[in-house]
Design a protein around this motif. Structure first.
Motif, PDB file in Angstrom:
ATOM      1  N   ARG A  45       0.832  -1.213   0.000  1.00  0.00           N
ATOM      2  CA  ARG A  45       0.000   0.000   0.000  1.00  0.00           C
ATOM      3  C   ARG A  45       0.865   1.261   0.000  1.00  0.00           C
ATOM      4  O   ARG A  45       0.368   2.365   0.143  1.00  0.00           O
ATOM      5  CB  ARG A  45      -0.947  -0.020   1.191  1.00  0.00           C
ATOM      6  N   GLY A  46       2.187   1.093  -0.140  1.00  0.00           N
ATOM      7  CA  GLY A  46       3.078   2.249  -0.204  1.00  0.00           C
ATOM      8  C   GLY A  46       3.472   2.798   1.146  1.00  0.00           C
ATOM      9  O   GLY A  46       3.960   3.927   1.234  1.00  0.00           O
ATOM     10  N   ASP A  47       3.297   2.008   2.205  1.00  0.00           N
ATOM     11  CA  ASP A  47       3.695   2.443   3.547  1.00  0.00           C
ATOM     12  C   ASP A  47       5.069   1.889   3.884  1.00  0.00           C
ATOM     13  O   ASP A  47       5.376   0.724   3.595  1.00  0.00           O
ATOM     14  CB  ASP A  47       2.678   1.962   4.595  1.00  0.00           C
ATOM     15  N   VAL A 104       4.471   1.979  -5.609  1.00  0.00           N
ATOM     16  CA  VAL A 104       3.027   1.821  -5.453  1.00  0.00           C
ATOM     17  C   VAL A 104       2.422   3.064  -6.085  1.00  0.00           C
ATOM     18  O   VAL A 104       2.764   4.194  -5.706  1.00  0.00           O
ATOM     19  CB  VAL A 104       2.612   1.685  -3.972  1.00  0.00           C
ATOM     20  N   TRP A 105       1.577   2.841  -7.085  1.00  0.00           N
ATOM     21  CA  TRP A 105       1.023   3.951  -7.862  1.00  0.00           C
ATOM     22  C   TRP A 105      -0.275   4.446  -7.259  1.00  0.00           C
ATOM     23  O   TRP A 105      -1.161   3.671  -6.933  1.00  0.00           O
ATOM     24  CB  TRP A 105       0.783   3.533  -9.309  1.00  0.00           C
ATOM     25  N   ARG A 106      -0.385   5.767  -7.185  1.00  0.00           N
ATOM     26  CA  ARG A 106      -1.619   6.445  -6.822  1.00  0.00           C
ATOM     27  C   ARG A 106      -2.118   7.138  -8.081  1.00  0.00           C
ATOM     28  O   ARG A 106      -1.382   7.903  -8.716  1.00  0.00           O
ATOM     29  CB  ARG A 106      -1.390   7.471  -5.705  1.00  0.00           C
ATOM     30  N   SER A 114       3.806   8.171  -7.773  1.00  0.00           N
ATOM     31  CA  SER A 114       4.321   7.099  -6.924  1.00  0.00           C
ATOM     32  C   SER A 114       3.975   7.361  -5.462  1.00  0.00           C
ATOM     33  O   SER A 114       3.566   8.469  -5.100  1.00  0.00           O
ATOM     34  CB  SER A 114       5.844   7.006  -7.070  1.00  0.00           C
ATOM     35  N   HIS A 115       4.188   6.356  -4.636  1.00  0.00           N
ATOM     36  CA  HIS A 115       3.983   6.493  -3.198  1.00  0.00           C
ATOM     37  C   HIS A 115       4.910   7.551  -2.601  1.00  0.00           C
ATOM     38  O   HIS A 115       4.663   8.038  -1.511  1.00  0.00           O
ATOM     39  CB  HIS A 115       4.178   5.146  -2.493  1.00  0.00           C
ATOM     40  N   HIS A 139      -4.488  -8.288  -9.321  1.00  0.00           N
ATOM     41  CA  HIS A 139      -3.738  -7.074  -8.998  1.00  0.00           C
ATOM     42  C   HIS A 139      -3.236  -6.439 -10.290  1.00  0.00           C
ATOM     43  O   HIS A 139      -2.745  -7.134 -11.180  1.00  0.00           O
ATOM     44  CB  HIS A 139      -2.545  -7.392  -8.096  1.00  0.00           C
ATOM     45  N   HIS A 141      -2.394   1.105  -6.241  1.00  0.00           N
ATOM     46  CA  HIS A 141      -2.961   1.095  -4.890  1.00  0.00           C
ATOM     47  C   HIS A 141      -4.397   0.592  -4.945  1.00  0.00           C
ATOM     48  O   HIS A 141      -5.163   0.960  -5.849  1.00  0.00           O
ATOM     49  CB  HIS A 141      -2.915   2.515  -4.321  1.00  0.00           C
ATOM     50  N   THR A 142      -4.786  -0.224  -3.984  1.00  0.00           N
ATOM     51  CA  THR A 142      -6.128  -0.815  -3.983  1.00  0.00           C
ATOM     52  C   THR A 142      -7.226   0.242  -3.953  1.00  0.00           C
ATOM     53  O   THR A 142      -8.292   0.030  -4.527  1.00  0.00           O
ATOM     54  CB  THR A 142      -6.306  -1.765  -2.792  1.00  0.00           C
ATOM     55  N   ASP A 148      -7.366   2.860  -5.578  1.00  0.00           N
ATOM     56  CA  ASP A 148      -7.457   3.530  -6.872  1.00  0.00           C
ATOM     57  C   ASP A 148      -7.928   2.621  -7.999  1.00  0.00           C
ATOM     58  O   ASP A 148      -7.822   2.969  -9.176  1.00  0.00           O
ATOM     59  CB  ASP A 148      -6.103   4.147  -7.228  1.00  0.00           C
TER      60      ASP A 148
END
Length: 173
Positions: A27-29, A91-93, A102-103, A120, A133-134, A136
């Motif tokens: 999730r980019g965290d 992780v793409w937003r 990107s994240h 995915h 990202h889920t 999005d």
């Protein structure tokens, strides 16, 4: 890369690399993984402490890169802190209107789209491969339906070899 980081690299060129202390989830965290957490289990089963400090997140984002082996790291002054990846280096937003970030906040230009066996969606961009990202996926579905992206089938476990990145950099040493 920050000027202060470049200066530290010149001043202390032989600082040992760091492995296992930083991880990026799907999730980019970012997660810090001290010795106790590392002993508790592998990432992502045991994540560690989520990094939430805005200035630290921005610093990591500005100094995030990959080496010639496809291992991703955060250049922390003179020390290279290698990153364990849950899925992909990015992780793409997705942005309304079609933009992709990107994240770390970097803009990206999409080159191709990939869909794995679990549904995915991955985008290959000028920065590299990343997972959408889920949150999005509705925007991603709009892009696919509009014909902007035509996903190709893939197998998630084969993506690191196909796109030249490492999930576990310590294994490369």
């Amino acid at each position: 890369m920050d000027a202060i980081v470049e200066a530290a690299l010149k001043k202390w060129p032989n600082v040992p690399h760091c492995y296992g202390w930083l991880a990026l989830d799907a999730r980019g965290d970012w997660y810090m993984r001290d010795e106790r957490i590392q002993r508790s289990g592998p990432f992502p089963r045991v994540k560690g402490s989520r990094v939430e400090h805005d200035k630290l997140l921005a610093f990591i984002g500005r100094n995030y890169a990959s080496d010639e082996r496809g291992a991703w790291f955060f250049q922390n002054g003179p020390q290279r802190v290698y990153v364990e990846l849950e899925s992909t280096p990015w992780v793409w937003r997705l942005q309304p209107g079609g933009g992709v970030r990107s994240h770390t906040g970097r803009e990206a230009k999409v080159e191709s789209a990939w869909l794995d066996e679990a549904g995915h969606l991955y985008l290959q961009a000028d920065l590299g491969l990343g997972l959408v990202h889920t949150a999005d996926m509705a925007l991603a579905a709009e892009a696919v339906e509009a014909g902007r992206w035509t996903p190709q089938d893939c197998i998630a476990a084969k993506l690191p070899a196909l796109f030249g990145y490492r999930l576990r950099p310590a294994l490369a040493h």
